[in-house]
Design a protein around this motif. Structure first.
Motif, short mmCIF file in Angstrom:
data_model
loop_
_atom_site.label_atom_id
_atom_site.label_comp_id
_atom_site.label_asym_id
_atom_site.label_seq_id
_atom_site.Cartn_x
_atom_site.Cartn_y
_atom_site.Cartn_z
N ALA A 85 0.93 4.10 -2.82
CA ALA A 85 0.67 5.49 -2.45
C ALA A 85 1.85 6.38 -2.84
O ALA A 85 1.66 7.52 -3.29
CB ALA A 85 0.40 5.60 -0.95
N ALA B 44 1.64 9.55 -5.24
CA ALA B 44 2.14 10.85 -4.78
C ALA B 44 3.19 11.41 -5.75
O ALA B 44 3.19 12.60 -6.06
CB ALA B 44 2.73 10.72 -3.38
N ILE C 104 0.84 -1.20 0.00
CA ILE C 104 0.00 0.00 0.00
C ILE C 104 0.88 1.25 0.00
O ILE C 104 0.61 2.22 -0.74
CB ILE C 104 -0.96 -0.01 1.20
#
Length: 133
Positions: free
Chosen positions: A114, A118, A110
Motif C-alpha cells: 500500500a 501511495a 500489505i
C-alpha cells in the motif's frame, strides 16, 4: 557442501556487482544506453520505480541526498534485493532463509504494498513534485 549449489547465487551476485559497476560509471541522466521507463514514455506518469537507476548512480557515487531525491524507495529496494539474495545463499548451503522473510506478518506485506502504491499516486499529484524523480 558443493560449490555447484552456490552457482546460481554467485552468478547472480556477480551480475549484480557488474550492473552496479556499470551504473556507477555511466551516468543514466546523460542517456548513456539506459532504457527509459515505458510507463512514463507512453503516459507521462511516474511509476514507483522511476528514477531508481539515477538514484542508484547517485548512491554509488556517495551522493545520498541526490539518491533519495530521485527515488525515496531506493533504500527499500536495496534492502529487498540484499535480503532476497542472502536468503538464496543461505538456502543454497542448506540453511533456513532469513527469518524476516519467514516470520513477517501479512499486514506488513500489505502495508508495504500500500505504501508503494501511495508513493506512486502521490508523486504524480500536483503539490508533491518533491517525490517526482
Amino acid at each position: 557442501m558443493s560449490l555447484a549449489r552456490l552457482a546460481g547465487p554467485l552468478t547472480c551476485g556477480c551480475a549484480l556487482a557488474g550492473a552496479a559497476l556499470y551504473v556507477a560509471i555511466a551516468d543514466p541522466a546523460s542517456g548513456s544506453g539506459f532504457l527509459r521507463c515505458p510507463l512514463y514514455q507512453t503516459t507521462g506518469i511516474y511509476c514507483p520505480g522511476c528514477g531508481l537507476t539515477r538514484a542508484a548512480h547517485a548512491m554509488l557515487r556517495g551522493n545520498v541526498p541526490a539518491a533519495l531525491g530521485y527515488n525515496l524507495l531506493l533504500p527499500l529496494v536495496i534492502a529487498a534485493v540484499t535480503i532476497g539474495w542472502l536468503s538464496w545463499v543461505r538456502v543454497s548451503v542448506g540453511r533456513t532463509p532469513i527469518r524476516v522473510l519467514v516470520t513477517m506478518p501479512r499486514w506488513v506485506s500489505i502495508a508495504l504494498g500500500a505504501g508503494v502504491v501511495a508513493f506512486a499516486v502521490l508523486r504524480n499529484l500536483p503539490g508533491f513534485h518533491a517525490l517526482a524523480p
